[in-house]
Structures are given as C-alpha cells and as structure tokens.
Design a protein around this motif. Sequence first.
Motif, PDB file in Angstrom:
ATOM      1  N   ALA A 205       0.835  -1.207   0.000  1.00 48.29           N
ATOM      2  CA  ALA A 205       0.000   0.000   0.000  1.00 48.29           C
ATOM      3  C   ALA A 205       0.870   1.258   0.000  1.00 48.29           C
ATOM      4  N   THR A 206       0.591   2.177  -0.912  1.00 46.48           N
ATOM      5  CA  THR A 206       1.339   3.424  -0.991  1.00 46.48           C
ATOM      6  C   THR A 206       0.731   4.458  -0.047  1.00 46.48           C
ATOM      7  N   LEU A 207       1.483   5.549   0.180  1.00 44.09           N
ATOM      8  CA  LEU A 207       0.972   6.613   1.044  1.00 44.09           C
ATOM      9  C   LEU A 207      -0.286   7.217   0.443  1.00 44.09           C
ATOM     10  N   GLY A 208      -0.284   7.370  -0.889  1.00 47.44           N
ATOM     11  CA  GLY A 208      -1.467   7.912  -1.550  1.00 47.44           C
ATOM     12  C   GLY A 208      -2.688   7.027  -1.364  1.00 47.44           C
ATOM     13  N   GLU A 209      -2.493   5.726  -1.443  1.00 51.16           N
ATOM     14  CA  GLU A 209      -3.611   4.794  -1.249  1.00 51.16           C
ATOM     15  C   GLU A 209      -4.114   4.837   0.185  1.00 51.16           C
ATOM     16  N   LYS A 210      -3.186   4.986   1.129  1.00 46.40           N
ATOM     17  CA  LYS A 210      -3.595   5.064   2.534  1.00 46.40           C
ATOM     18  C   LYS A 210      -4.413   6.321   2.802  1.00 46.40           C
ATOM     19  N   PHE A 211      -3.996   7.456   2.217  1.00 44.08           N
ATOM     20  CA  PHE A 211      -4.757   8.689   2.391  1.00 44.08           C
ATOM     21  C   PHE A 211      -6.119   8.579   1.710  1.00 44.08           C
ATOM     22  N   ALA A 212      -6.151   7.948   0.534  1.00 44.99           N
ATOM     23  CA  ALA A 212      -7.418   7.776  -0.169  1.00 44.99           C
ATOM     24  C   ALA A 212      -8.384   6.914   0.639  1.00 44.99           C
ATOM     25  N   GLU A 213      -7.851   5.860   1.256  1.00 46.59           N
ATOM     26  CA  GLU A 213      -8.691   4.999   2.090  1.00 46.59           C
ATOM     27  C   GLU A 213      -9.204   5.762   3.311  1.00 46.59           C
ATOM     28  N   MET A 214      -8.330   6.595   3.890  1.00 46.51           N
ATOM     29  CA  MET A 214      -8.758   7.407   5.030  1.00 46.51           C
ATOM     30  C   MET A 214      -9.867   8.367   4.612  1.00 46.51           C
ATOM     31  N   GLY A 215      -9.712   8.978   3.421  1.00 43.71           N
ATOM     32  CA  GLY A 215     -10.753   9.872   2.916  1.00 43.71           C
ATOM     33  C   GLY A 215     -12.068   9.143   2.712  1.00 43.71           C
ATOM     34  N   ASN A 216     -11.984   7.896   2.244  1.00 45.20           N
ATOM     35  CA  ASN A 216     -13.205   7.099   2.060  1.00 45.20           C
ATOM     36  C   ASN A 216     -13.894   6.802   3.387  1.00 45.20           C
ATOM     37  N   LYS A 217     -13.107   6.563   4.421  1.00 43.83           N
ATOM     38  CA  LYS A 217     -13.695   6.313   5.747  1.00 43.83           C
ATOM     39  C   LYS A 217     -14.480   7.541   6.212  1.00 43.83           C
ATOM     40  N   ILE A 218     -13.889   8.727   6.012  1.00 49.46           N
ATOM     41  CA  ILE A 218     -14.568   9.968   6.392  1.00 49.46           C
ATOM     42  C   ILE A 218     -15.818  10.161   5.543  1.00 49.46           C
ATOM     43  N   LEU A 219     -15.691   9.892   4.255  1.00 45.27           N
ATOM     44  CA  LEU A 219     -16.830  10.019   3.344  1.00 45.27           C
ATOM     45  C   LEU A 219     -17.994   9.148   3.790  1.00 45.27           C
ATOM     46  N   VAL A 220     -17.702   7.919   4.148  1.00 44.27           N
ATOM     47  CA  VAL A 220     -18.749   6.991   4.577  1.00 44.27           C
ATOM     48  C   VAL A 220     -19.428   7.493   5.860  1.00 44.27           C
ATOM     49  N   MET A 221     -18.660   8.129   6.733  1.00 47.63           N
ATOM     50  CA  MET A 221     -19.227   8.640   7.985  1.00 47.63           C
ATOM     51  C   MET A 221     -20.165   9.821   7.750  1.00 47.63           C
ATOM     52  N   VAL A 222     -19.802  10.727   6.824  1.00 48.12           N
ATOM     53  CA  VAL A 222     -20.611  11.933   6.633  1.00 48.12           C
ATOM     54  C   VAL A 222     -21.699  11.751   5.580  1.00 48.12           C
ATOM     55  N   MET A 223     -21.591  10.732   4.750  1.00 47.83           N
ATOM     56  CA  MET A 223     -22.554  10.540   3.667  1.00 47.83           C
ATOM     57  C   MET A 223     -24.006  10.453   4.157  1.00 47.83           C
ATOM     58  N   PRO A 224     -24.316   9.718   5.236  1.00 42.73           N
ATOM     59  CA  PRO A 224     -25.714   9.671   5.700  1.00 42.73           C
ATOM     60  C   PRO A 224     -26.256  11.044   6.082  1.00 42.73           C
ATOM     61  N   VAL A 225     -25.415  11.898   6.681  1.00 44.66           N
ATOM     62  CA  VAL A 225     -25.840  13.246   7.078  1.00 44.66           C
ATOM     63  C   VAL A 225     -26.195  14.059   5.845  1.00 44.66           C
ATOM     64  N   VAL A 226     -25.333  14.014   4.839  1.00 44.75           N
ATOM     65  CA  VAL A 226     -25.584  14.767   3.612  1.00 44.75           C
ATOM     66  C   VAL A 226     -26.833  14.241   2.913  1.00 44.75           C
ATOM     67  N   GLU A 227     -26.998  12.933   2.879  1.00 43.62           N
ATOM     68  CA  GLU A 227     -28.178  12.351   2.240  1.00 43.62           C
ATOM     69  C   GLU A 227     -29.456  12.807   2.944  1.00 43.62           C
ATOM     70  N   ASP A 228     -29.413  12.870   4.273  1.00 45.21           N
ATOM     71  CA  ASP A 228     -30.576  13.336   5.039  1.00 45.21           C
ATOM     72  C   ASP A 228     -30.881  14.819   4.729  1.00 45.21           C
ATOM     73  N   LEU A 229     -29.816  15.635   4.595  1.00 45.97           N
ATOM     74  CA  LEU A 229     -29.991  17.044   4.271  1.00 45.97           C
ATOM     75  C   LEU A 229     -30.663  17.205   2.912  1.00 45.97           C
ATOM     76  N   PHE A 230     -30.178  16.456   1.926  1.00 49.92           N
ATOM     77  CA  PHE A 230     -30.768  16.558   0.599  1.00 49.92           C
ATOM     78  C   PHE A 230     -32.218  16.079   0.602  1.00 49.92           C
ATOM     79  N   ASP A 231     -32.502  15.039   1.382  1.00 51.18           N
ATOM     80  CA  ASP A 231     -33.872  14.563   1.499  1.00 51.18           C
ATOM     81  C   ASP A 231     -34.766  15.625   2.095  1.00 51.18           C
ATOM     82  N   ALA A 232     -34.234  16.343   3.114  1.00 52.04           N
ATOM     83  CA  ALA A 232     -35.012  17.391   3.778  1.00 52.04           C
ATOM     84  C   ALA A 232     -35.289  18.543   2.820  1.00 52.04           C
ATOM     85  N   PHE A 233     -34.289  18.945   2.034  1.00 54.39           N
ATOM     86  CA  PHE A 233     -34.480  20.045   1.090  1.00 54.39           C
ATOM     87  C   PHE A 233     -35.418  19.674  -0.045  1.00 54.39           C
TER      88      PHE A 233
END
Length: 325
Positions: free
Chosen positions: A295-323
């Motif tokens: 695993a390269t450093l770039g891949e590790k950062f990308a995986e970390m970004g995906n973890k954050i994305l997965v955590m915030v995605m439900p919140v954003v989806e709920d916001l769009f549903d509300a709007f």
Amino acid sequence: MTTKPIKINILGDASSLNRTLATTKGKLGAFGKAAGVAGVAAVAGLAFAAVKIGQQSEQITAELVKGTGASGDALKALEDDVKRTLSSVPESGEAVAATLAEVNTRFGLTGDALSELTESTLDFARLTGQDATEAVGALDSAMELFGEDAGTAEEVMGDFLRISQATGISVGELEGALQKQGGALSALGFNLEESTALLGAMGAEGVSLRKAGSGIEYFTDQMLAAGKDPRVEWDLLQESIQAAESDTEAAALAAEAFGPSGLAMVESIRSGSLELSGLMGEGTGLIAEQTAATATLGEKFAEMGNKILVMVMPVVEDLFDAFSR
C-alpha cells in the motif's frame, strides 16, 4: 477659616490617542468584514463539499442500478454493502459500486460475503494491474469451467497471483489461456490450480500458450475418443518422453501425442520443467497480505478519505432529502 478651591489643569496632547483610536476602529471594521467574508467562504465550501458527496452517493446508486437492476430494499442493501466496502479500499465510490454490482451479478452474493469478495477483488485488480470489473468476469469464467463455487474465489485469486509471480506470466495471460483451454484441461483431469500452474510453467519455459493449449486439446480429444483416461495417459506420456533414449524419440512421441504442437512442448516435458509440485500452494490470505505490504501513502490517504466520506454521507443524504421535501 475660609477654604478656597484649588483648580488643577491637566494638560496634554490627545491627538496621538485619537489617531490610535481611529486606527483601531478601522482595523476592527476591516476584521469584521474579513470575518464575514471568511464565514461566507466557509459556508460555501461546506455547501460545495456536500454537493460533491451527494454526487458520489448518486453515482453509487446509478452504478448499482445499472449493474444489477435492483430497486427498493434490495438497492438499499447494496448501497450499504458499497459503503461497508468503500471504507476499506482507496478506490472511488463509483468504482466500488461497479465492482460490487459485477460480483453480485456473477456470484449471487449479498451482505458481508459480497463486501468481502468485492474488497478482495479490488485488491487483486490493484496488485495485478487489471480493471476490477473485468477481473471479476475472468475469475467467474475460469471458476465456472472447473466447477468452482463462490466460496473458493479468494483462494483462486491468490493462486493466480502466486503462480503469476513465480512464473513471470501475467495474470491476464493466464486467465486468457484458461478461457481458451480450460475445457480441455478440465477434461484432462486437471483442477483449476493445476491448470493454471501447468500453463504458467509452459509459459515460463518459453512455450507458446496458444500452441500448448492446442496440443493439450488435441491429446485430450484423442484419449477420450479412444476411451482412455486422459489424466492417466498424460502421466504415462510424461514418463515416456522423459525416459526416451534420444531427443528424436522424444520428439516423435510428443508429435504423435500433441500433433503439430508437439515439438513446442517436448523440451519442457523432457527436462521435467512441467513438474507442478513447486507451483502448488496456498492462495488464501495472500491478497490481503500483499495488499498491506504494498500500500502506498497515496492509497492510505485515499482509504482514510473514504472512511470519512462513509461517515458523513448519511448526514448529507438526510440534508438533501429534507431540502427535496
């Protein structure tokens, strides 16, 4: 006694103080404006990020619908499977969804089993330089030829990787040869691992896999037509060629057995290079092990970004549903 008030005049130049107060007022005003601009920029940045996350969510859904035709609860379950997989790999949500859809369609897996095989397939494709969805198709085709079920998929990928690295023949070449010659090799009595090892060994010896495949198919057809066990006859032929008193005799035996491809195969058989024991081994766990090690450093950062994305995605989806209501 008469008391007289004493007047004391305190004199001084207040111009400096006035200038300082004026400057301070100006700076505070500028700070307020800057803070307002920064606040607007921050809100705009958050809005932009939310839109990008929302777009990724839409792309995931689109890939799943396009790849599986799922809807309703089945689609929601697949979306959850993608998110579970996404947090463990560096690929984009769209790429993960496309691969997961292919795995689901070809192997019929759902839930944890689907997520785990999708992750392994993405890792396998990354290690071997393949397109992940194409890798799923080649894997499924090879396994189907030899009657392998989905439970052995990780081991099969590990065997492909291990044999490729041992022989120097790319996984793509091995998969392509299996597509063309897998039926003949299966009829010959070889399982998938043995067939991959045989093709890898021939390729490592410089034997054209196309010619080798044609020769094996010719030999198998002959044995089946004669009512003989191809695998037993294969082993006997190997012994005969290796024991031949001269290269000429060995070449004649190979030509009779393999037809026009015999001369391309005889040297490898005679030298014992097609002995498969050295290429047989354990494939389970190999992909995960090598993925972690490479695993390269770039891949590790990308995986970390995906973890954050997965955590915030439900919140954003709920916001769009509300709007959207």
